[in-house]
Design an enzyme around this catalytic site. Structure first.
Site, PDB file in Angstrom:
ATOM      1  N   LYS A 276     -39.669 -66.017   2.022  1.00 36.46           N
ATOM      2  CA  LYS A 276     -38.220 -65.832   2.012  1.00 36.46           C
ATOM      3  C   LYS A 276     -37.633 -66.668   0.886  1.00 36.46           C
ATOM      4  O   LYS A 276     -38.141 -67.734   0.550  1.00 36.46           O
ATOM      5  CB  LYS A 276     -37.611 -66.264   3.356  1.00 36.46           C
ATOM      6  CG  LYS A 276     -38.182 -65.504   4.558  1.00 36.46           C
ATOM      7  CD  LYS A 276     -37.715 -64.055   4.571  1.00 36.46           C
ATOM      8  CE  LYS A 276     -38.319 -63.296   5.746  1.00 36.46           C
ATOM      9  NZ  LYS A 276     -39.684 -62.822   5.508  1.00 36.46           N
ATOM     10  N   ASP A 277     -36.529 -66.192   0.353  1.00 32.50           N
ATOM     11  CA  ASP A 277     -35.872 -66.855  -0.768  1.00 32.50           C
ATOM     12  C   ASP A 277     -35.446 -68.276  -0.444  1.00 32.50           C
ATOM     13  O   ASP A 277     -35.157 -68.616   0.696  1.00 32.50           O
ATOM     14  CB  ASP A 277     -34.607 -66.088  -1.160  1.00 32.50           C
ATOM     15  CG  ASP A 277     -34.808 -65.337  -2.465  1.00 32.50           C
ATOM     16  OD1 ASP A 277     -35.877 -65.469  -3.062  1.00 32.50           O
ATOM     17  OD2 ASP A 277     -33.886 -64.629  -2.882  1.00 32.50           O
ATOM     18  N   LYS A 278     -35.352 -69.056  -1.484  1.00 31.77           N
ATOM     19  CA  LYS A 278     -34.800 -70.398  -1.350  1.00 31.77           C
ATOM     20  C   LYS A 278     -33.313 -70.338  -1.047  1.00 31.77           C
ATOM     21  O   LYS A 278     -32.809 -71.064  -0.187  1.00 31.77           O
ATOM     22  CB  LYS A 278     -35.025 -71.171  -2.655  1.00 31.77           C
ATOM     23  CG  LYS A 278     -34.317 -72.523  -2.696  1.00 31.77           C
ATOM     24  CD  LYS A 278     -34.540 -73.216  -4.027  1.00 31.77           C
ATOM     25  CE  LYS A 278     -33.764 -74.537  -4.071  1.00 31.77           C
ATOM     26  NZ  LYS A 278     -33.955 -75.236  -5.351  1.00 31.77           N
TER      27      LYS A 278
END
Length: 644
Positions: A276-278
């Site tokens: 998952k994205d930062k």
């Protein structure tokens, strides 16, 4: 490295009458324990829809033996706002990477994406269709768990000495811990604490000068840290502790590295279904081998920007790609659209969907797009690969990178250029180290020092660039209907739509190939367009095998239109841009009420929810709603101020 997208994206439309960009400020906020966090990129999920190497979720050991995820390269998000804006003047726009079409007919409007970090929330959807939520901090009751005193009986000095012993950071072969207020119960707790908190260490009790000491020592040499202690795990308990990870402003691998550090274990005992994205609040399931829920729950007391909960024991790890997708909750603030425009936009998103373009973060953010490097790799032009990565480039960068590039341009001396880099793990540093090791006449081996997934990212970026351009041509040529010669999937096999079957399919069935040696192409004008585009790039579409096996492209198929599921929306009024407009899982657990919103506020926001399958970009769905270019270059041109 995740390519930077803006944290607070003011999606303002230029005035049609004079094409002058309206000015809105973009706020970038930094995360702290109690306040808001920056999220830059629109969430990008890439998993098993395409060939495995096209996934962001794949992890492959690097040369140091560490596990690395494929990251978007060339990210440089530090520095002052003016420098960042200056850099973006030389970045890409959507049209540069083939993103040119929309499917809806409504008139676009403007809004601000991610004015607050909590305006963009992602919940993972498991293979069983269940959406991950953090809603329970309780620990499963287990008679085998050590007492709570295990976590407090050791002093900070003891923990420091034990960690140095465990990690072989000194020449000591053992650590002696004096037992104050000696009792059998106290000694038992210390034994348990050392063994559970420092995997790989064994303990024994010794008498020294009339005092009792617990002696900690290595049980099995340097391999002791590799795996948790097998013999200390109850047979009746599942070997894997599954839990829900709620995180803010950290990508999945960063989060796992932090958890590993605090637990004093190696990162490879963790497993998950997708990265998952930062730059978002994200909620996903994680599994870890033979670490108790009790130990994991204890981390909630000392970690910022993370929360762990919903613990359970199971007999299996998680596997990459075993997810149905992700559910997004997005707030677009300060919207200008009328109620009719918004209704039209959201109805179109729900009923028709959006073009399944690869988003801007796929292509990097600097003046040298990643697809150009990928093209040079496929052309076997290694001098060009080296030049594109190391040469000076327009736009602002971190000072040490500028100096490194200048030194390289002046001397072509990898050692001299490397001295300008305090951070050697960036792509430039890795390539220079390779050139120093293998010499300027062996660029292929030098480039091979870069972790495999990062190398493959370049050629996948080129595939994505071709796909975006071809899909735009396909929609321009044939519109939103299936036509003879299009491709559809039957199982995992692509077949052409024949004239007599065309009425049996819709645009939602149509796929298009990423170029490779194991795919077929449409039997209409677009099939020829693929060949022409690759010929223009000095590539042969009929020979996509590379003499280096890693860079041979098998290809894959990708749906051209995605119709989101579970689409809901609401327009709300608000006065204060700092107040949250919905509650997160953590807010609910902490009992935080949603602020009472005015019925007639100064601003309006569009709250939208939707679910997407793997390998789709939420920013492309939002682009379809707003009818706006999502590139950072466009946004910095449309806005006069960039605040960090």
């Amino acid at each position: 490295m995740e390519a930077v997208e803006m944290n607070s994206v003011s999606l303002k439309r230029p005035r049609a009458e004079d094409d002058v960009a309206s000015a809105d400020e973009i706020k970038r906020q930094k995360i702290s324990e109690k306040s808001e966090a920056g999220n830059d990129s629109g969430h990008n999920i890439e998993t098993v829809t395409e060939q495995p190497e096209d996934t962001k979720n794949e992890i492959i050991p690097s040369e140091e033996g560490e596990e690395q995820e494929e990251e978007e390269l060339d990210s440089d998000e530090d520095g002052d706002p003016e420098s960042f804006a200056d850099m973006m003047k030389h970045g890409l726009t959507e049209s540069d990477v083939g993103i040119t079409k929309f499917v809806s007919s409504h008139k676009g409007f403007s809004g601000i994406l991610k004015e607050r970090y909590s305006d963009f929330v992602v919940h993972e959807i498991g293979k069983d269709g269940r959406v991950s939520h953090l809603d329970d901090f309780s620990v499963p009751v287990d008679d085998e768990d050590p007492p709570e005193e295990t976590f407090t009986v050791l002093s900070n000095e003891d923990k420091q000495r034990l960690e140095e012993l465990q990690l072989f950071k000194n020449k000591e072969t053992s650590v002696a811990i004096e037992v104050i207020e000696d009792t059998k119960e106290k000694r038992t707790v210390i034994h348990q604490a050392v063994k559970s908190l420092f995997p790989g260490l064994e303990t024994k009790t010794e008498d020294r000068d009339g005092k009792k000491y617990i002696i900690a020592y290595h049980a099995a040499g340097k391999k002791a840290l590799a795996n948790p202690r097998k013999h200390s795990w109850p047979k009746s308990r599942g070997s894997y502790c599954h839990f829900v990870l709620y995180k803010e402003n950290k990508d999945t691998m960063d989060a796992i590295n932090v958890l590993s550090k605090f637990l004093r274990v190696k990162p490879n005992i963790f497993s998950y279904m997708g990265t998952k994205d930062k730059r978002a609040i994200t909620v996903q399931e994680i599994a870890v081998l033979r670490i108790t829920a009790q130990r994991l729950a204890h981390l909630n007391k000392c970690l910022m920007n993370f929360k762990l909960g919903n613990f359970s024991y199971k007999n299996h790890p998680l596997k990459l790609g075993e997810l149905q997708g992700n559910h997004f909750t997005v707030v677009l603030r300060n919207i200008t659209g009328t109620d009719d425009q918004i209704e039209q936009a959201m109805h179109s998103l729900r009923e028709i969907g959006f073009i399944n373009y690869y988003g801007m973060q796929r292509f990097g953010t600097t003046a040298v797009p990643t697809y150009q490097i990928g093209r040079a790799i496929l052309q076997n032009n290694w001098n060009e690969v080296m030049d594109l990565i190391l040469k000076p480039r327009p736009g602002a960068e971190k000072g040490y990178l500028v100096k490194c590039r200048e030194e390289w341009a002046k001397t072509k001396d990898p050692a001299a250029a490397l001295k300008k880099l305090p951070v050697k793990r960036c792509v430039e540093g890795q390539l220079l180290r390779g050139l120093l090791k293998f010499g300027m006449k062996n660029i292929i081996s030098a480039f091979g020092i870069i972790p495999r997934n990062n190398r493959l990212m370049y050629i996948h970026s080129y595939q994505s660039y071709v796909w975006n351009n071809m899909v735009s041509k396909r929609i321009e040529e044939y519109g939103l209907r299936a036509v003879p010669g299009d491709l559809i999937l039957k199982g995992a096999t692509a077949v052409h739509i024949e004239e007599g079957d065309v009425d049996n399919y819709t645009i939602h069935d149509v796929v298009m190939p990423l170029p490779g040696f194991d795919v077929i192409y449409p039997k209409h004008k677009i099939g020829e367009a693929y060949k022409e585009m690759l010929v223009a790039d000095n590539l042969d579409i009929n020979n996509m095998r590379h003499k280096i096996r890693d860079y041979s492209l098998s290809g894959a198929y990708r749906k051209i239109i995605i119709r989101p599921q579970n689409v809901n929306w609401e327009v709300v009024a608000y006065d204060d841009p700092k107040i949250p407009l919905f509650t997160t899982d953590l807010d609910k657990l902490e009992g935080k009420p949603l602020p009472v919103l005015p019925t007639d506020g100064k601003f309006r926001a569009l709250k939208m929810e939707f679910s997407l399958p793997p390998s789709t970009y939420a920013t492309m769905a939002i682009r379809e709603v707003l009818k706006m270019d999502t590139s950072i270059k466009n946004q910095t041109q449309l806005n006069t101020t960039w605040l960090r």
